[in-house]
Write an enzyme that holds these catalytic residues in place. Structure first.
Site, PDB file in Angstrom:
ATOM      1  N   GLU A  98      54.164 176.371   4.583  1.00 15.00           N
ATOM      2  CA  GLU A  98      55.998 176.899   4.580  1.00 15.00           C
ATOM      3  C   GLU A  98      55.663 175.324   4.325  1.00 15.00           C
ATOM      4  O   GLU A  98      55.121 173.912   4.839  1.00 15.00           O
ATOM      5  CB  GLU A  98      56.880 176.274   5.229  1.00 15.00           C
ATOM      6  CG  GLU A  98      56.535 176.743   6.433  1.00 15.00           C
ATOM      7  CD  GLU A  98      57.766 177.268   7.338  1.00 15.00           C
ATOM      8  OE1 GLU A  98      58.693 176.301   7.634  1.00 15.00           O
ATOM      9  OE2 GLU A  98      57.501 178.362   8.610  1.00 15.00           O
ATOM     10  N   CYS A 111      58.711 167.927   1.822  1.00 13.58           N
ATOM     11  CA  CYS A 111      58.051 168.310   3.069  1.00 13.58           C
ATOM     12  C   CYS A 111      56.917 169.346   3.234  1.00 13.58           C
ATOM     13  O   CYS A 111      56.779 169.925   3.514  1.00 13.58           O
ATOM     14  CB  CYS A 111      59.304 168.941   4.448  1.00 13.58           C
ATOM     15  SG  CYS A 111      58.803 168.584   6.093  1.00 13.58           S
ATOM     16  N   CYS A 118      49.825 174.738  14.706  1.00 18.06           N
ATOM     17  CA  CYS A 118      49.249 173.540  15.718  1.00 18.06           C
ATOM     18  C   CYS A 118      49.014 172.886  17.367  1.00 18.06           C
ATOM     19  O   CYS A 118      49.205 174.148  17.574  1.00 18.06           O
ATOM     20  CB  CYS A 118      51.044 172.748  15.357  1.00 18.06           C
ATOM     21  SG  CYS A 118      50.949 171.155  16.521  1.00 18.06           S
ATOM     22  N   CYS A 122      54.324 170.956  21.264  1.00 11.40           N
ATOM     23  CA  CYS A 122      55.584 170.737  21.774  1.00 11.40           C
ATOM     24  C   CYS A 122      56.506 171.842  22.542  1.00 11.40           C
ATOM     25  O   CYS A 122      56.897 172.565  21.675  1.00 11.40           O
ATOM     26  CB  CYS A 122      56.778 169.473  20.659  1.00 11.40           C
ATOM     27  SG  CYS A 122      55.005 168.666  20.266  1.00 11.40           S
ATOM     28  N   CYS A 125      59.162 173.245  19.529  1.00 11.88           N
ATOM     29  CA  CYS A 125      58.535 173.513  18.297  1.00 11.88           C
ATOM     30  C   CYS A 125      58.076 174.682  18.062  1.00 11.88           C
ATOM     31  O   CYS A 125      57.266 175.955  18.606  1.00 11.88           O
ATOM     32  CB  CYS A 125      57.830 172.444  17.740  1.00 11.88           C
ATOM     33  SG  CYS A 125      57.278 172.255  16.122  1.00 11.88           S
ATOM     34  N   GLY A 165      51.995 170.565  12.028  1.00 11.85           N
ATOM     35  CA  GLY A 165      50.550 170.248  12.456  1.00 11.85           C
ATOM     36  C   GLY A 165      51.343 168.980  12.404  1.00 11.85           C
ATOM     37  O   GLY A 165      52.175 168.113  12.503  1.00 11.85           O
ATOM     38  N   GLU A 166      49.638 168.568  13.085  1.00 15.14           N
ATOM     39  CA  GLU A 166      50.079 166.869  13.399  1.00 15.14           C
ATOM     40  C   GLU A 166      48.780 166.284  12.286  1.00 15.14           C
ATOM     41  O   GLU A 166      46.827 166.942  12.554  1.00 15.14           O
ATOM     42  CB  GLU A 166      49.491 167.226  14.656  1.00 15.14           C
ATOM     43  CG  GLU A 166      48.886 165.971  15.355  1.00 15.14           C
ATOM     44  CD  GLU A 166      50.300 164.376  15.352  1.00 15.14           C
ATOM     45  OE1 GLU A 166      51.451 164.646  15.056  1.00 15.14           O
ATOM     46  OE2 GLU A 166      49.865 164.119  14.907  1.00 15.14           O
ATOM     47  N   SER A 197      54.494 161.546  10.497  1.00 17.59           N
ATOM     48  CA  SER A 197      55.023 162.447  11.211  1.00 17.59           C
ATOM     49  C   SER A 197      53.903 162.143  12.474  1.00 17.59           C
ATOM     50  O   SER A 197      54.250 163.434  12.392  1.00 17.59           O
ATOM     51  CB  SER A 197      55.906 163.056  11.663  1.00 17.59           C
ATOM     52  OG  SER A 197      57.016 163.501  12.330  1.00 17.59           O
ATOM     53  N   SER A 220      56.983 161.039  17.151  1.00 13.86           N
ATOM     54  CA  SER A 220      57.966 161.438  17.455  1.00 13.86           C
ATOM     55  C   SER A 220      58.006 161.200  19.489  1.00 13.86           C
ATOM     56  O   SER A 220      57.107 161.361  19.673  1.00 13.86           O
ATOM     57  CB  SER A 220      57.501 163.021  17.651  1.00 13.86           C
ATOM     58  OG  SER A 220      57.351 163.837  15.844  1.00 13.86           O
ATOM     59  N   LEU A 221      59.346 160.258  19.198  1.00 12.70           N
ATOM     60  CA  LEU A 221      58.887 160.006  20.879  1.00 12.70           C
ATOM     61  C   LEU A 221      59.961 161.150  21.627  1.00 12.70           C
ATOM     62  O   LEU A 221      59.913 161.359  23.275  1.00 12.70           O
ATOM     63  CB  LEU A 221      60.184 158.613  20.520  1.00 12.70           C
ATOM     64  CG  LEU A 221      60.286 158.421  21.782  1.00 12.70           C
ATOM     65  CD1 LEU A 221      58.270 157.538  22.505  1.00 12.70           C
ATOM     66  CD2 LEU A 221      60.725 157.046  22.188  1.00 12.70           C
ATOM     67  N   HIS A 222      61.174 161.350  21.172  1.00 11.67           N
ATOM     68  CA  HIS A 222      62.186 162.489  22.233  1.00 11.67           C
ATOM     69  C   HIS A 222      62.541 162.384  23.542  1.00 11.67           C
ATOM     70  O   HIS A 222      63.387 163.421  24.080  1.00 11.67           O
ATOM     71  CB  HIS A 222      60.779 163.641  22.075  1.00 11.67           C
ATOM     72  CG  HIS A 222      60.421 164.282  20.888  1.00 11.67           C
ATOM     73  ND1 HIS A 222      61.483 164.077  19.496  1.00 11.67           N
ATOM     74  CD2 HIS A 222      60.149 164.873  19.811  1.00 11.67           C
ATOM     75  CE1 HIS A 222      61.500 164.639  18.210  1.00 11.67           C
ATOM     76  NE2 HIS A 222      59.516 164.660  19.080  1.00 11.67           N
ATOM     77  N   ASN A 296      66.835 172.321  17.165  1.00  9.11           N
ATOM     78  CA  ASN A 296      67.607 172.961  16.270  1.00  9.11           C
ATOM     79  C   ASN A 296      66.375 173.991  17.291  1.00  9.11           C
ATOM     80  O   ASN A 296      65.563 174.367  17.206  1.00  9.11           O
ATOM     81  CB  ASN A 296      66.737 173.295  15.365  1.00  9.11           C
ATOM     82  CG  ASN A 296      66.771 174.210  13.739  1.00  9.11           C
ATOM     83  OD1 ASN A 296      67.714 174.831  14.026  1.00  9.11           O
ATOM     84  ND2 ASN A 296      66.771 173.524  12.436  1.00  9.11           N
ATOM     85  N   CYS A 339      61.001 173.882  11.417  1.00 14.56           N
ATOM     86  CA  CYS A 339      59.288 173.256  11.080  1.00 14.56           C
ATOM     87  C   CYS A 339      59.184 175.152  11.759  1.00 14.56           C
ATOM     88  O   CYS A 339      59.043 175.371  13.211  1.00 14.56           O
ATOM     89  CB  CYS A 339      59.275 172.952  11.967  1.00 14.56           C
ATOM     90  SG  CYS A 339      59.238 171.109  11.817  1.00 14.56           S
TER      91      CYS A 339
HETATM   92  N1  SAH Z   1      53.540 166.709  14.233  1.00 12.39           N
HETATM   93  C1  SAH Z   1      54.223 165.782  13.890  1.00 12.39           C
HETATM   94  C2  SAH Z   1      55.135 166.366  12.676  1.00 12.39           C
HETATM   95  C3  SAH Z   1      55.329 167.974  12.524  1.00 12.39           C
HETATM   96  S1  SAH Z   1      57.018 167.827  13.255  1.00 12.39           S
HETATM   97  C4  SAH Z   1      54.603 165.688  14.693  1.00 12.39           C
HETATM   98  O1  SAH Z   1      55.408 165.607  16.131  1.00 12.39           O
HETATM   99  O2  SAH Z   1      56.317 164.286  15.216  1.00 12.39           O
HETATM  100  C5  SAH Z   1      58.391 167.222  12.301  1.00 12.39           C
HETATM  101  C6  SAH Z   1      59.221 166.695  13.561  1.00 12.39           C
HETATM  102  O3  SAH Z   1      60.110 167.779  13.995  1.00 12.39           O
HETATM  103  C7  SAH Z   1      58.593 166.173  14.743  1.00 12.39           C
HETATM  104  O4  SAH Z   1      59.836 164.601  15.273  1.00 12.39           O
HETATM  105  C8  SAH Z   1      59.332 167.132  15.956  1.00 12.39           C
HETATM  106  O5  SAH Z   1      59.290 166.917  17.122  1.00 12.39           O
HETATM  107  C9  SAH Z   1      60.705 167.769  15.532  1.00 12.39           C
HETATM  108  N2  SAH Z   1      60.812 169.064  16.094  1.00 12.39           N
HETATM  109  C10 SAH Z   1      60.001 170.479  15.440  1.00 12.39           C
HETATM  110  N3  SAH Z   1      60.541 171.468  15.908  1.00 12.39           N
HETATM  111  C11 SAH Z   1      62.034 171.203  16.245  1.00 12.39           C
HETATM  112  C12 SAH Z   1      63.524 171.657  16.517  1.00 12.39           C
HETATM  113  N4  SAH Z   1      62.889 172.915  16.753  1.00 12.39           N
HETATM  114  N5  SAH Z   1      63.965 170.749  16.121  1.00 12.39           N
HETATM  115  C13 SAH Z   1      63.967 169.871  16.516  1.00 12.39           C
HETATM  116  N6  SAH Z   1      62.848 168.884  15.715  1.00 12.39           N
HETATM  117  C14 SAH Z   1      62.081 169.632  15.282  1.00 12.39           C
END
Ligand code: SAH
Length: 356
Positions: A98, A111, A118, A122, A125, A165-166, A197, A220-222, A296, A339
């Site tokens: 997508e 995007c 992937c 995470c 995700c 994907g990463e 990202s 993506s720190l989180h 999300n 995503c």
């Molecule tokens: N693998 C890469 C890029 C893809 S994810 C990465 O980890 O950055 C793109 C961004 O969306 C990342 O910051 C990821 O952590 C975030 N993401 C994925 N699923 C999500 C969700 N359900 N809600 C909010 N952010 C999400």
């Protein structure tokens, strides 16, 4: 050079130098490569027959020995509220990916996905639930932008590699992709308008810093403690936050580009004032910008987004500590915005067609 099982050359994944080499080995003149490159990357043509300044004989030889990556448009969902369009593309091997087209005041943004699935795992995700199928080729990454440009008839000025994907797990192709995308002989998208990202593959962050691109690297720190980050992101078991910050420091020093930290706010998990203070302490020395994204929710997990008031309080705390933070506008919520959700729905329909 990338080849298919039928050993045809993947023309769209070649740099101008590689294309020139190929044409020379075919006994053609060098300028033919520049003509073909322009057809593929500037005029975004989809077949060799459109390359009208080549002889019919050369077009035939190209058809026999090369192919042009194309994507089947399986589905397009358009948001009724903000014009966001989400594309489900079928790859030539039958896999689905997508891409999302978004309209902003400063221009159109796409995007893209960098892999089919992937393997980073995470927990919040949707893209990673079925693991990694394969990485995308350079041509498949470019074609997402080319196909959307053709379909919308509008110029794309920003590209974010933030879909499924990463990207740093597909490092070699990513680097060539960035070169071709920003090449003056192609779409010539400014490197400053390209964002990649990553969940934080430390060795690849060092590698990328050495490319000296002017792109924006988003991390993506989180979470701001290793313990919390490990609960959300398996990659955090491999690289500590301290190692990650050292790599980010090297990236900033080497490229002069400030990074973005992405921070998905999960209610009751990483959204306290203490978390905000920790985040400010990490971002400060790097001059990093913070992107806050209320998580999300996906149906496979029971995470919930932070309340609006908590999101604002979190942002406020950061700003009081001198850190710039934007709350990500949630475009396309009405069209499976998160995503990997559209691709998963397609896979579910294929598993149980009656419920589609
Ligand atoms: N693998 C890469 C890029 C893809 S994810 C990465 O980890 O950055 C793109 C961004 O969306 C990342 O910051 C990821 O952590 C975030 N993401 C994925 N699923 C999500 C969700 N359900 N809600 C909010 N952010 C999400």
């Amino acid at each position: 050079m990338t080849q298919t099982s039928t050993e045809k050359t993947d023309l769209k994944s070649l740099s101008l130098e590689e294309l020139t080499e190929l044409l020379l080995t075919m006994g053609e003149k060098k300028f033919r490569a520049a003509q073909i490159y322009e057809w593929v990357h500037k005029k975004l043509c989809t077949s060799f027959d459109e390359m009208t300044n080549l002889s019919a004989a050369l077009r035939e030889r190209l058809k026999e020995t090369c192919f042009l990556t194309s994507l089947g448009v399986e589905r397009v969902q358009e948001s009724a509220t903000d014009g966001t369009k989400k594309y489900l593309f079928e790859l030539q091997d039958g896999n689905y990916i997508e891409s999302v087209f978004m309209r902003y005041r400063h221009g159109n943004s796409v995007c893209i996905s960098s892999q089919v699935g992937c393997r980073m795992g995470c927990t919040f995700c949707a893209s990673t639930l079925d693991g990694l199928e394969r990485s995308l080729t350079v041509g498949e990454m470019l074609e997402q932008i080319y196909a959307i440009t053709r379909e919308t008839g509008e110029r794309v000025s920003n590209v974010v590699v933030m879909g499924t994907g990463e990207p740093l797990d597909n490092y070699d192709n990513l680097v060539i992709f960035i070169r071709l995308l920003t090449d003056e002989n192609g779409l010539h998208i400014s490197q400053r308008n390209v964002t990649v990202s990553t969940c934080g593959l430390v060795p690849r962050i060092y590698d990328l810093s050495k490319e000296h691109f002017q792109i924006t690297l988003a991390l993506s720190l989180h979470a701001v403690t290793d313990e919390k980050r490990q609960a959300l992101m398996p990659i955090a078991r491999k690289y500590s936050i301290a190692e990650l910050m050292e790599a980010c420091g090297a990236y900033f020093e080497e490229t002069g580009r400030r990074m973005t930290f992405e921070y998905s706010l999960v209610g009751g998990v990483n959204d306290s004032d203490a978390d905000a203070a920790g985040l400010a302490r990490l971002a400060g020395p790097l001059g990093a910008h913070i992107n806050l994204i209320p998580v999300n929710p996906i149906k496979e997990r029971d995470y919930r987004a932070s309340d609006r008031s908590r999101v604002l309080a979190f942002q406020n705390k950061l700003e009081k500590m001198g850190i710039n933070a934007t709350i990500r506008r949630e475009l396309g919520r009405d069209i499976d915005g998160a995503c990997g959700q559209l691709r998963r729905r397609k896979a579910e329909e294929q598993r149980c067609p009656s419920e589609g």
